[in-house]
Design an enzyme around this catalytic site. Structure first.
Site, PDB file in Angstrom:
ATOM      1  N   GLU A  58       0.990  -1.604  -0.216  1.00 48.90           N
ATOM      2  CA  GLU A  58      -0.173  -0.204   0.391  1.00 48.90           C
ATOM      3  C   GLU A  58       0.618   1.290  -0.337  1.00 48.90           C
ATOM      4  OE1 GLU A  58      -3.617   1.744   3.005  1.00 48.90           O
ATOM      5  OE2 GLU A  58      -1.699  -0.174   3.520  1.00 48.90           O
ATOM      6  N   LYS A 129      -8.869   1.928  -2.934  1.00 48.10           N
ATOM      7  CA  LYS A 129      -9.661   1.272  -1.042  1.00 48.10           C
ATOM      8  C   LYS A 129     -10.259   1.709  -0.818  1.00 48.10           C
ATOM      9  CE  LYS A 129      -7.138   1.074   2.873  1.00 48.10           C
ATOM     10  NZ  LYS A 129      -5.840   1.948   3.993  1.00 48.10           N
ATOM     11  N   CYS A 173      -5.166  -3.293   2.490  1.00 51.84           N
ATOM     12  CA  CYS A 173      -4.884  -3.718   3.924  1.00 51.84           C
ATOM     13  C   CYS A 173      -6.460  -3.146   4.458  1.00 51.84           C
ATOM     14  CB  CYS A 173      -4.076  -1.964   4.300  1.00 51.84           C
ATOM     15  SG  CYS A 173      -3.614  -2.213   5.353  1.00 51.84           S
TER      16      CYS A 173
END
Length: 583
Positions: A58, A129, A173
């Site tokens: 990330e 994300k 994540c």
């Protein structure tokens, strides 16, 4: 970067296998060209290993966390230039790399936390994300707009030749951290993994920058294995490694087959390139790997060493200087610094006062000799006498004023060493002391990095014993470990004069700070009310000190610093609620 790890898969009727390379890298926040160079080098190594898909962490391009650098237009422009530079090296490969992308929609926050798919020299697609953490040390909603939880955003095809493709579900994540069975309280209404499986994902990849906390990786493995098994798809997790400011990232990238079996595992606290073959079908034929759990005390040691090394080097320092009192805290900090930087780059300074015991300098000298670091003795009594004489013309220098004056003389002396040598001064206070304010502003709190400020005193003792046991010799002098702890700012002073024993203190602090328990709850757990109330008062009234402390390395779930945001000027008194009836 360490040598590649290749995974052998079992024999059986397979359509084909796709080889993935998980790049566990240590980026420097803001070093866009340097990080891009590391990424390109890892792509070439992945090619040499015959990988087809390369996964990077990330925000690997800019480093995590970039904080308010994300508000700079020139920073974002340069990041895209470097992303194109990386794309030019992707001939024959699919590369997923984390970066920050501008939000082109007219409404919403200005950026996305993104992953770019690079293929054959082009930026093919961008994926955003979905779940943005805003708790503890995370503040992603300050910058990022969540991406849509849709197949267009999260599902891509990675192709080898002809029609041989894997449909990948891309997560970043936090997208992986919303399992209703293992997360005590889900923070998000959606669960991207379930939606990805419904959208046809045959394999889940997760690009992460997940900070270290003692004991956290065992839970990660449990969580990821359960999710792979639940959804019936393999799962690949690649994590950042290294220290950035207060945060330390432990790496520990890993891969699971569709049955939740661990099939590959990267190193902890080191750069690594993990290469794993994933079959299109018959995933149960994968060969399991054993992963040895690192004991908490050893993982804390590695985190402190890595965090110290990266903090100094990324800030442009090569050397460290430490005030050595002969006590356990400064001894552990010196051991960590020596391991991180090398003995030739660490200096210790003893500063005996009129109240110092004879063994203090002896223990400090023995420690320096054991570590092989340079050692100096600078008595502060002449300076202390001069302050007494000057201030004595105005008031009597006694009590707390006299005690803190000595600490501030030592702080000024250590800063002089730092200025003269260019070495970074490391502070030596532990979490227990910082919690209750058992430290002196502009004295022992002086310095550029607080190495053990998130390590409770009881764990400092564990680290000292661990250093000696691991080395098979006395690194930290036995007398330093066994003698009663003392600040030596008054005659025959001991920590126990002011504080509960550290076993009791640390247990109360864990409940009050990390678990957010109130005084009544802590008392109900078996602790004396008088002791609990004293500790609570000390913690709450010491916030102003902690706000002025040097940044410290985070190793627990609730560290002081930007992850614990308490007001200084406030009047909530938890002790006033202890006898109140429930509403």
């Amino acid at each position: 970067m360490a040598a590649s790890l290749r995974l052998a898969v079992g024999n059986g009727p397979l359509n084909f296998r796709m080889r993935f390379a998980l790049v566990q890298m240590n980026p420097t926040v803001g070093d866009l060209a340097g990080n891009a160079g590391k990424i390109i080098a890892s792509i070439h190594r992945a090619k040499d290993a015959e990988a087809r898909v390369v996964l990077l962490p990330e925000l690997a391009l800019c480093g995590y966390p970039p904080k308010d650098l994300l508000l700079r237009g020139d920073f974002l422009d340069e990041q895209i230039r470097q992303l194109r530079r990386i794309a030019a090296e992707t001939d024959g490969l699919d590369v997923l790399v984390g970066y920050a992308e501008r939000n082109t929609a007219p409404v919403g926050r200005p950026l996305h936390n993104a992953a770019a798919l690079l293929r054959d020299g082009e930026i093919v697609s961008r994926h955003f994300k979905t779940l943005l953490p805003t708790y503890d040390v995370f503040d992603e909603s300050r910058y990022f707009e969540p991406g849509p939880n849709t197949p267009d955003n999260n599902v891509i095809d990675a192709c080898r030749t002809g029609d041989d493709c894997f449909t990948l579900g891309v997560t970043i994540c936090e997208d992986l951290w919303n399992d209703e069975r293992l997360i005590p309280r889900r923070l998000y209404h959606s669960n991207p993994l379930g939606d990805l499986k419904l959208a046809g994902a045959e394999l889940i990849v997760n690009l992460s920058a997940s900070p270290f906390v003692a004991g956290k990786h065992a839970f990660r493995r449990e969580l990821f294995a359960e999710q792979a098994k639940k959804h019936g798809v393999p799962l690949l997790y690649v994590n950042q490694v290294g220290g950035n400011d207060e945060l330390v990232f432990d790496g520990n990238s890993c891969a699971f087959d569709a049955n939740g079996k661990l099939i590959a595992h990267a190193k902890a606290f080191e750069d690594d390139l993990l290469v794993v073959d994933i079959p299109k079908v018959a995933a149960s034929l994968q060969t399991a790997v054993e992963h040895e759990e690192i004991p908490d005390v050893e993982s804390i040691r590695r985190a402190l060493v890595l965090g110290t090394r990266d903090y100094l080097h990324k800030c442009g320092f090569k050397k460290a200087v430490i005030g050595l009192s002969g006590g356990i805290d400064s001894a552990v900090v010196a051991a960590v610094a020596t391991e991180a930087l090398g003995e030739e780059n660490v200096e210790g300074v003893a500063m005996p006062s009129r109240y110092s015991s004879g063994h203090s300098v002896d223990d400090a000298r023995a420690l320096a000799e054991n570590l092989g670091i340079r050692f100096h003795v600078v008595p502060i009594k002449p300076m202390h006498d001069a302050f007494d004489a000057s201030l004595g013309e105005v008031f009597d220098v006694t009590g707390l004023t006299a005690e803190n004056l000595q600490a501030r003389i030592r702080g000024a002396t250590m800063m002089a060493f730092s200025n003269k040598t260019g070495a970074l001064l490391l502070t030596t206070g532990n979490k227990s002391e910082l919690a209750v304010g058992y430290c002196t502003l502009y004295g022992d709190m002086c310095g550029g990095l607080s190495v053990i400020s998130d390590v409770p005193k009881t764990d400092v003792y564990r680290l000292a014993r661990h250093y000696n046991n691991t080395a098979g010799r006395e690194v930290i002098p036995e007398n330093t470990i066994t003698k009663p702890p003392s600040a030596e700012l008054a005659p025959d002073q001991q920590d126990s004069d002011s504080l509960p024993d550290y076993d009791t203190l640390d247990a109360i602090l864990e409940r009050y700070i990390e678990l957010e328990e109130g005084p009544d709850t802590i008392v109900a757990a078996g602790y004396e009310r008088e002791v609990v109330e004293k500790v609570v008062k000390l913690v709450d009234r010491s916030e102003y000190k902690r706000r002025q402390a040097a940044p410290g390395l985070k190793v627990t779930s609730r560290a002081f610093g930007f992850g614990r945001r308490m007001p200084i000027a406030q009047r909530f008194d938890p002790l006033m609620t202890t006898t109140a009836k429930p509403i």
